[in-house]
Design a protein around this motif. Structure first.
Motif, mmCIF file in Angstrom:
data_model
loop_
_atom_site.group_PDB
_atom_site.id
_atom_site.type_symbol
_atom_site.label_atom_id
_atom_site.label_comp_id
_atom_site.label_asym_id
_atom_site.label_seq_id
_atom_site.Cartn_x
_atom_site.Cartn_y
_atom_site.Cartn_z
ATOM 1 N N LYS A 184 0.929 -1.126 -0.056
ATOM 2 C CA LYS A 184 -0.155 -0.002 -0.113
ATOM 3 C C LYS A 184 0.781 1.264 -0.217
ATOM 4 C CE LYS A 184 -0.744 0.055 5.117
ATOM 5 N NZ LYS A 184 -1.701 -0.295 6.095
ATOM 6 N N LYS A 185 1.920 1.096 0.418
ATOM 7 C CA LYS A 185 3.188 2.301 0.099
ATOM 8 C C LYS A 185 3.119 2.806 -1.371
ATOM 9 C CE LYS A 185 5.055 1.912 4.637
ATOM 10 N NZ LYS A 185 4.329 2.917 5.647
ATOM 11 N N VAL A 186 2.999 1.889 -2.047
ATOM 12 C CA VAL A 186 3.139 2.193 -3.479
ATOM 13 C C VAL A 186 1.735 2.971 -3.941
ATOM 14 C CG1 VAL A 186 3.579 1.519 -5.945
ATOM 15 C CG2 VAL A 186 4.680 0.036 -4.070
ATOM 16 N N THR A 187 2.024 4.182 -4.311
ATOM 17 C CA THR A 187 0.918 5.153 -4.586
ATOM 18 C C THR A 187 0.994 5.657 -5.946
ATOM 19 O OG1 THR A 187 1.693 7.031 -3.527
ATOM 20 C CG2 THR A 187 0.364 5.743 -2.133
ATOM 21 N N ASN A 188 -0.117 6.000 -6.575
ATOM 22 C CA ASN A 188 0.140 6.488 -7.987
ATOM 23 C C ASN A 188 1.125 7.750 -7.926
ATOM 24 O OD1 ASN A 188 -2.207 7.872 -6.471
ATOM 25 N ND2 ASN A 188 -2.685 9.011 -8.255
ATOM 26 N N ASP A 189 1.081 8.734 -6.731
ATOM 27 C CA ASP A 189 1.937 9.745 -6.783
ATOM 28 C C ASP A 189 3.378 9.209 -6.662
ATOM 29 O OD1 ASP A 189 0.023 11.598 -7.079
ATOM 30 O OD2 ASP A 189 -0.038 11.752 -4.551
ATOM 31 N N ARG A 190 3.819 8.168 -5.811
ATOM 32 C CA ARG A 190 5.117 7.799 -6.084
ATOM 33 C C ARG A 190 5.502 7.058 -7.244
ATOM 34 N NH1 ARG A 190 5.016 5.403 0.366
ATOM 35 N NH2 ARG A 190 5.301 7.436 1.357
#
Length: 188
Positions: free
Chosen positions: A87-93
């Protein structure tokens, strides 16, 4: 009759087990098909940051490749699949990773691709969840189609765009050495 049903069931299970490959907790298919062209699993690996699994990267090609240059220079249909594992992989990242990746891949000289890069990054505006997957599919002589969970998001024209995009993971300074080695089948 029970034996025939049991035997049929076991054959079907073994077929589906063989047709999938496990990368950490992620299961990917052995073969994928895009626009009528079947591609085979070339290799894959899990990216970890501080021992946390973030995403798996998988390369699909028509023929097995262990040479990054042959993949980058090839004008054959091929695909990279990115499976989100955290869940740490976001679209912003992810957008930041792509921006840096394009910049690194092109040694800071992205002017010829800037408009297409911006169009590509817009495809990642929706939230990402664990088990989402993105297919970055280069179609021979055309460009890159992007899919999220088998839904087409968009198309970016040009073999030069494919070269820069695939170089993010397969270039001399890849986003992740482990994924590069895994995609080329050189490491597990």
């Amino acid at each position: 009759m029970k034996r025939i049903i049991t035997l049929t069931f076991l054959v079907l299970i073994s077929h589906f087990t063989i047709a999938q490959i496990r990368i950490g907790d992620i299961v990917v298919p052995e073969k994928v098909t895009y626009d009528g062209e079947e591609l085979n699993y070339n290799g894959g690996a899990m990216r970890k940051v501080l021992s946390f699994k973030t995403y798996a990267g998988t390369l699909y090609t028509k023929v097995k490749h262990t040479d990054d240059r042959k993949v980058l220079d090839s004008d054959e249909t091929m695909a990279i699949r990115l499976n989100i594992a955290s869940k740490k992989v976001t679209n912003d990242r992810m957008i930041k990773v792509f921006r840096k990746g394009f910049d690194d891949a092109m040694f800071g000289n992205t002017q010829s691709l800037d408009a297409r890069i911006e169009d590509f990054l817009k495809l990642f505006n929706s939230p990402m969840k664990i088990n989402d997957y993105y297919d970055l599919v280069y179609l021979k002589g055309k460009g890159v189609k992007t899919y999220k969970n088998d839904q087409e998001l968009g198309f970016i024209e040009g073999r030069d765009f494919k070269y820069a995009l695939f170089k993010i993971w397969l270039g001399n300074e890849p986003a992740c050495e482990i994924i590069k080695g895994g995609m080329l089948g050189l490491s597990e």
